[in-house]
Design a protein around this motif. Structure first.
Motif, mmCIF file in Angstrom:
data_model
loop_
_atom_site.group_PDB
_atom_site.id
_atom_site.type_symbol
_atom_site.label_atom_id
_atom_site.label_comp_id
_atom_site.label_asym_id
_atom_site.label_seq_id
_atom_site.Cartn_x
_atom_site.Cartn_y
_atom_site.Cartn_z
ATOM 1 N N TRP A 1 23.192 15.110 -13.988
ATOM 2 C CA TRP A 1 22.891 14.726 -12.583
ATOM 3 C C TRP A 1 21.331 14.697 -12.326
ATOM 4 O O TRP A 1 20.874 13.939 -11.463
ATOM 5 C CB TRP A 1 23.438 15.718 -11.430
ATOM 6 C CG TRP A 1 24.749 15.780 -11.646
ATOM 7 C CD1 TRP A 1 25.404 16.972 -12.130
ATOM 8 C CD2 TRP A 1 25.747 14.976 -11.217
ATOM 9 N NE1 TRP A 1 26.961 16.694 -12.062
ATOM 10 C CE2 TRP A 1 27.170 15.343 -11.638
ATOM 11 C CE3 TRP A 1 25.760 13.474 -11.173
ATOM 12 C CZ2 TRP A 1 28.165 14.848 -11.237
ATOM 13 C CZ3 TRP A 1 27.048 12.773 -10.651
ATOM 14 C CH2 TRP A 1 28.321 13.545 -11.000
ATOM 15 N N LYS B 1 21.462 9.290 -9.181
ATOM 16 C CA LYS B 1 20.602 9.912 -8.059
ATOM 17 C C LYS B 1 21.494 9.544 -6.935
ATOM 18 O O LYS B 1 21.447 10.277 -5.786
ATOM 19 C CB LYS B 1 19.385 9.349 -8.138
ATOM 20 C CG LYS B 1 19.270 7.887 -7.876
ATOM 21 C CD LYS B 1 17.696 7.266 -7.529
ATOM 22 C CE LYS B 1 17.802 5.896 -7.352
ATOM 23 N NZ LYS B 1 16.467 5.482 -7.108
ATOM 24 N N LYS C 1 29.124 15.279 -2.148
ATOM 25 C CA LYS C 1 29.137 16.113 -1.000
ATOM 26 C C LYS C 1 30.324 15.729 -0.011
ATOM 27 O O LYS C 1 31.100 16.286 0.706
ATOM 28 C CB LYS C 1 27.997 16.403 -0.240
ATOM 29 C CG LYS C 1 26.875 17.166 -1.284
ATOM 30 C CD LYS C 1 25.556 17.262 -0.693
ATOM 31 C CE LYS C 1 24.369 17.755 -1.585
ATOM 32 N NZ LYS C 1 23.067 17.960 -0.668
ATOM 33 N N GLN D 1 27.679 19.741 -14.086
ATOM 34 C CA GLN D 1 26.428 19.490 -14.681
ATOM 35 C C GLN D 1 26.814 19.383 -16.306
ATOM 36 O O GLN D 1 27.352 20.408 -16.823
ATOM 37 C CB GLN D 1 25.281 20.193 -14.532
ATOM 38 C CG GLN D 1 24.264 19.996 -15.329
ATOM 39 C CD GLN D 1 23.474 18.740 -15.064
ATOM 40 O OE1 GLN D 1 23.674 18.134 -14.015
ATOM 41 N NE2 GLN D 1 22.886 18.299 -16.204
ATOM 42 N N GLU E 1 24.921 12.116 -5.234
ATOM 43 C CA GLU E 1 24.829 13.502 -4.470
ATOM 44 C C GLU E 1 25.351 13.266 -3.171
ATOM 45 O O GLU E 1 26.363 14.178 -2.798
ATOM 46 C CB GLU E 1 23.489 14.077 -4.354
ATOM 47 C CG GLU E 1 23.362 15.150 -3.713
ATOM 48 C CD GLU E 1 21.884 16.053 -3.760
ATOM 49 O OE1 GLU E 1 21.671 16.952 -2.996
ATOM 50 O OE2 GLU E 1 20.879 15.295 -4.025
ATOM 51 N N ASN E 2 24.952 12.349 -2.525
ATOM 52 C CA ASN E 2 25.698 12.509 -0.778
ATOM 53 C C ASN E 2 27.244 12.058 -0.775
ATOM 54 O O ASN E 2 27.988 12.789 -0.181
ATOM 55 C CB ASN E 2 24.900 11.354 -0.206
ATOM 56 C CG ASN E 2 23.395 11.533 0.105
ATOM 57 O OD1 ASN E 2 23.121 12.758 0.176
ATOM 58 N ND2 ASN E 2 22.693 10.701 0.458
#
Length: 261
Positions: A43, A49, A56, A64, A52-53
């Protein structure tokens, strides 16, 4: 369609399309209950990049995996080790391997030999060896989100809040404020079409109860009242150009069925 109770979804973030993740999970939910969702990647890489959102939001556990040698990722090894550990737990009926990398062919073969149902998910150019090692293979190009333009009844276009279900019901909450705006219904139409595609009987109809169970698996917060309807059959009835709804006597009661038009 297999009747799978517990499904593990393992995602190689280095070799799949982030934009397809939610739609893919909707597709997989048609097979059964997704119990585990993991995405593997380094990550720290700029290329990941944007994950992440979505990780979640979709409640996917991020694993990782650092690159031990420059220019060579080890995501596939980490995912494979985890898959074998999960297999030995004897908890899961099926594994979904989300990648377009042929390196997962031996893993798919090994998991399948152990009796697990294997679903692959990748692009059309995924090597045939990986596709053929799976019981089923989902092509990501044909997995779509809800369409942008959908037919909406005139009395339900851009509503400020769900329609009332009983005479005299006010469009306010208990504190006197407005209810939150109703969400777009396009996603529900898309899920209903997936349910119809997966569960239709020989006459091309789907039991509304079965579709409802699928909707809850694919979208846990689904509630017809959010869209202004007391029950799913009412929602279907409101879109006669999209669905043909029939009520059939089954035993001592009546069951509702629909087909997409």
């Amino acid at each position: 369609m297999e009747n799978l109770q517990k499904i593990a979804v393992l995602i190689d973030a280095d070799n799949t399309q982030l934009s397809k993740m939610e739609a893919l999970l909707h597709e997989v939910s048609a097979y059964g209950r997704i119990v585990l969702k993991k995405a593997y990647g380094n990550w720290k890489k700029p290329a990941l990049k944007n994950w992440e959102n979505e990780v979640k939001r979709l409640a996917i556990k991020a694993e990782q995996q650092f690159d031990y040698v420059a220019g060579k990722n080890t995501t596939d090894i980490a995912l494979s080790i985890d898959a074998m550990d999960l297999l030995h737990e004897r908890t899961y009926d099926a594994f979904v391997l989300v990648s377009s990398d042929s390196d997962y062919t031996p893993l798919a073969i090994r998991l399948r030999e152990s009796g697990a149902y294997i679903i692959g998910a990748g692009v059309t150019t995924t090597p045939e060896s990986f596709k053929n090692a799976c019981d089923d293979f989902i092509l990501l190009e044909y997995v779509s989100q809800a369409e942008d333009e959908e037919e909406v009844p005139a009395d339900r276009q851009a509503p400020e809040a769900p329609a009332p279900h009983a005479a005299g019901q006010k469009q306010t909450d208990r504190r006197g404020g407005k209810q939150p705006s109703a969400p777009h219904i396009e996603e529900i139409h898309n899920l209903l079409r997936i349910a119809w595609d997966k569960f239709q009987d020989d006459e091309g109809f789907v039991n509304v109860a079965s579709a409802g169970h699928y909707l809850k698996r694919a979208k846990p917060d689904f509630n017809c009242k959010t869209y202004g309807y007391a029950k799913l059959s009412e929602l279907l009835d409101a879109f006669p150009k999209k669905y043909r709804v029939e009520r059939k006597v089954r035993g001592s009661g009546t069951a509702v069925y629909y087909k997409c038009l």
